[in-house]
Design an enzyme around this catalytic site. Structure first.
Site, mmCIF file in Angstrom:
data_model
loop_
_atom_site.group_PDB
_atom_site.id
_atom_site.type_symbol
_atom_site.label_atom_id
_atom_site.label_comp_id
_atom_site.label_asym_id
_atom_site.label_seq_id
_atom_site.Cartn_x
_atom_site.Cartn_y
_atom_site.Cartn_z
ATOM 1 N N SER A 1 0.837 -1.193 0.000
ATOM 2 C CA SER A 1 0.000 0.000 0.000
ATOM 3 C C SER A 1 0.871 1.242 0.000
ATOM 4 C CB SER A 1 -0.920 0.007 1.224
ATOM 5 O OG SER A 1 -1.542 1.262 1.388
ATOM 6 N N LYS B 1 -11.343 6.498 -4.204
ATOM 7 C CA LYS B 1 -12.018 7.446 -5.093
ATOM 8 C C LYS B 1 -13.535 7.495 -4.946
ATOM 9 C CE LYS B 1 -12.406 4.226 -8.988
ATOM 10 N NZ LYS B 1 -12.127 4.017 -10.426
ATOM 11 N N SER C 1 -4.834 13.275 -10.712
ATOM 12 C CA SER C 1 -5.824 13.945 -9.889
ATOM 13 C C SER C 1 -7.196 13.918 -10.567
ATOM 14 C CB SER C 1 -5.384 15.389 -9.606
ATOM 15 O OG SER C 1 -6.216 15.972 -8.612
ATOM 16 N N LYS D 1 -12.886 16.499 -9.142
ATOM 17 C CA LYS D 1 -13.550 16.611 -7.839
ATOM 18 C C LYS D 1 -12.693 17.369 -6.830
ATOM 19 C CE LYS D 1 -16.466 12.519 -8.368
ATOM 20 N NZ LYS D 1 -16.243 12.406 -9.822
ATOM 21 N N ASN E 1 -14.446 12.153 -15.022
ATOM 22 C CA ASN E 1 -14.808 10.736 -14.947
ATOM 23 C C ASN E 1 -14.271 9.980 -16.154
ATOM 24 O OD1 ASN E 1 -16.979 10.489 -12.601
ATOM 25 N ND2 ASN E 1 -17.281 12.437 -13.647
ATOM 26 N N ARG F 1 -26.168 11.763 -3.097
ATOM 27 C CA ARG F 1 -25.529 11.146 -1.946
ATOM 28 C C ARG F 1 -24.623 12.166 -1.250
ATOM 29 N NH1 ARG F 1 -23.127 6.121 -5.196
ATOM 30 N NH2 ARG F 1 -22.601 7.893 -6.533
#
Length: 636
Positions: free
Chosen positions: A340, A366, A405, A408, A444, A537
């Site tokens: 990680s 993400k 990046s 968002k 996206n 959401r």
């Protein structure tokens, strides 16, 4: 009806009998005998034909159903030939030998061939017509768009397996010279504007696009016409797919939303990319993900010395490694690291051992709603994972570091977005004489893991409903290959501390996207598949931006789809001090304090997304989209 049919066949037989006699005389080159017969013995000719007609009648050759003709009919024709021959020979001897024996034998032979051949060919023709009728009725009917080389190959491929692939009924092609012509035996019935009428007239069940070289704008227009038909749409592999994946026409696939929203292939400065990748050791973090794996595929084209795939997901790394090896590494060493980016010590060890010279950092959490519930995880991974990599790059003299990046990060309303903005700030503020640090920001990506497209597809396959959060939500979209290529290109343009903004095209309504996917599946929205609105959401915006309000575009780069943004810069030493506190809060578990700290670090962060979404709706989403377009236009 039956009498008319019998008389018609009898008249044809009389013609055949005359033809047999003439053919025999011509074959024997006995033209004097021919003139003699017609001048002096016409009664003999008429008598000979009459006798043969009587035999045809007696042998019931006018009563058979010739579409069902079999060996029995062939035997009766042979008997007719024998009986008529010996009878005519006897008649000829009685009338002093008007014909030679060989001529009479030839006449009888031609009688059998012509009369029998006509009757058997009738059966064959009926069977062929019946078979063609069965094909069009039993197999699905296919319309092929594009009557060029690929279209012809597609038609032949379908004809080889109509029971599995369908039967090609017609072509559509925009070339007016091809209209009405036959390609592989199939007729071209019109151009793109005739698609709907041809589908209805020919009762088409499926459309196949065979236009791999057509410009993307034309492809979108043709697909829009196809969507109006309500039938399933498929496509042959693109030229890129054929070259990269070695696929052929046997892999005709469903049309994807990428085909509808995609743009013309990106033109790259190949030499510029090759300059910083060729012969180098390249590390890709998040290499098993959608963007990371595509970066690995693209990087191999530029002959690096070694490619290192780093990811915590061992299965994804395993699958990608096998895929790249199967394609052929062309002398490139392939290595993997399962860890990680949060593991600082393991990253340092990997950098010291493998010595990467170029780093693409694509590893990140993400998912916006999930990160709203676990903000500390977003900070640990996206912020401090980036910090760990930057530190390792500085200590090991990495030449170039590229952060992937997101839009968002612009005026963020989510923890995920603000975490990526802080990652950008780290890359912008760090100073080094040896390492060029840069970030690339885009929206996206179509079909990426966890994106809306795979979700919609699963919902359609399950029979619906398709769930859309809000009818006015819009997003920028880009294909995975296009995004990856532009990232590589931006990496070559980097000078240090810059944030590259990619041209994402026009914003797309998510609702339109869902409707298009349903139609491309051969179904009707709201009729075959319902669409439900579930509500926004936590952390979601109705729209995304590519530049913050305080950012400006310094210049357009030499690549038409890449721009350089110049956000406000923070002193690296000051940022580090504030990040120490942020790390303590992320590890301490006080979410409220953590969110307040994020707001102080990124002043454009809005924890409550309601106000910004309300403004979007009050001002009219169309007006705001227009403003977004004008800002993008200013970039160019």
């Amino acid at each position: 009806m039956r009498t008319t049919r019998k008389l018609s066949i009898m008249l044809l037989d009389i013609g055949f009998l005359f033809a047999s006699m003439l053919a025999a005389i011509v074959l024997k080159a006995d033209f004097e005998r021919l003139f003699h017969l017609f001048e002096n013995a016409p009664h003999f000719i008429l008598l000979m034909i009459g006798i043969k007609l009587v035999f045809l009648k007696l042998l019931m050759l006018y009563d058979s159903l010739w579409e069902h003709a079999s060996v029995d009919e062939l035997i009766r024709i042979a008997v007719f030939g024998a009986l008529s021959h010996f009878t005519v020979v006897a008649l000829d001897l009685y009338m002093d030998g008007e014909f030679s024996y060989k001529s009479l034998l030839l006449i009888s032979f031609f009688d059998v061939v012509l009369i029998g051949g006509f009757r058997m060919s009738y059966r064959v023709l009926r069977r062929l017509m019946s078979r063609a009728s069965n094909i069009t009725q039993s197999y699905k009917s296919v319309l092929i768009i594009g009557a060029g080389h690929t279209g012809g190959m597609t038609a032949r491929h379908l004809l080889s397996e109509p029971q599995r692939l369908g039967y090609p009924k017609a072509f559509i092609d925009d070339d007016p010279l091809k209209e009405g012509t036959l390609v592989s035996g199939i007729k071209v019935l019109g151009n793109r504007y005739d698609i709907l009428s041809v589908v209805k007239r020919q009762k088409i069940d499926e459309i196949i696009l065979a236009i791999p070289t057509v410009p993307m704008q034309d492809r979108r227009e043709i697909l829009s016409e196809c969507k109006r038909t309500g039938v399933k749409v498929k496509t042959v592999p693109s030229l890129e797919e054929m070259m990269v994946d070695n696929v052929d026409l046997k892999k005709i696939r469903d049309v994807e939303i990428e085909d509808l929203l995609g743009r013309d292939e990106v033109n790259l400065d190949m030499a510029g990319i090759k300059d910083y990748l060729e012969g180098k050791t390249v590390l890709v973090t998040g290499g098993g993900g959608s963007i990371g794996s595509e970066l690995c595929r693209q990087i191999l084209r530029f002959a690096p010395k070694k490619l290192i795939i780093l990811d915590i997901n061992e299965n994804a790394v395993y699958d990608l490694s096998n895929e790249l090896k199967a394609r052929g590494l062309a002398g490139v060493d392939l290595d993997t690291v399962i860890t990680s980016v949060r593991d600082r010590k393991e990253l340092q060890r990997a950098f010291q051992t493998l010595k990467p010279q170029v780093v693409f950092h694509a590893a990140a959490h993400k998912h916006v709603p999930l990160m709203e519930r676990s903000p500390q995880e977003a900070i640990k991974n996206n912020v401090f994972g980036t910090m760990n990599l930057v530190d390792a790059a500085l200590k090991n003299d990495v030449e170039r570091f590229v952060l992937i990046s997101t839009d968002k990060a612009v005026n963020p309303t989510s923890v995920m977005g603000v975490s990526k903005r802080i990652a950008e700030m780290i890359v912008q503020s760090v100073e080094s004489n040896k390492t060029i640090f840069t970030a690339v920001r885009f929206g996206n990506v179509l079909g990426s893991n966890g994106s809306v497209i795979p979700l919609f597809k699963k919902q359609i396959q399950a029979g619906g409903p398709v769930t859309v959060t809000h009818k006015d939500m819009v997003r920028y979209f880009m294909t995975i290959p296009e995004a990856s290529r532009l990232v590589l290109q931006a990496g070559g343009l980097a000078k240090g501390g810059d944030v590259f903004v990619l041209d994402m095209g026009e914003p797309v309504r998510i609702l339109n996207l869902a409707e298009d996917l349903i139609r491309l599946s051969g179904l009707e929205p709201y009729k075959d598949i319902e669409i439900e609105f579930t509500g926004l959401r936590p952390g979601e915006k109705l729209f995304e931006e590519l530049l913050t309000s305080e950012e400006s575009v310094e210049s357009k780069t030499k690549h038409e789809k890449i721009f350089v943004g110049k956000p406000g810069r923070v002193e690296y030493a000051i940022l580090l001090k504030r990040l120490v506190l942020l790390k303590e809060l992320a590890e301490g578990g006080d979410q409220e304090a953590l969110l307040e700290m994020l707001a102080s670090l990124v002043t454009s962060y809005q924890r409550d997304n309601r106000e910004i979404n309300k403004a979007f709706l009050e001002n009219g989403c169309t007006a705001l989209i227009k403003e977004m377009k004008s800002r993008k236009l200013a970039m160019s």
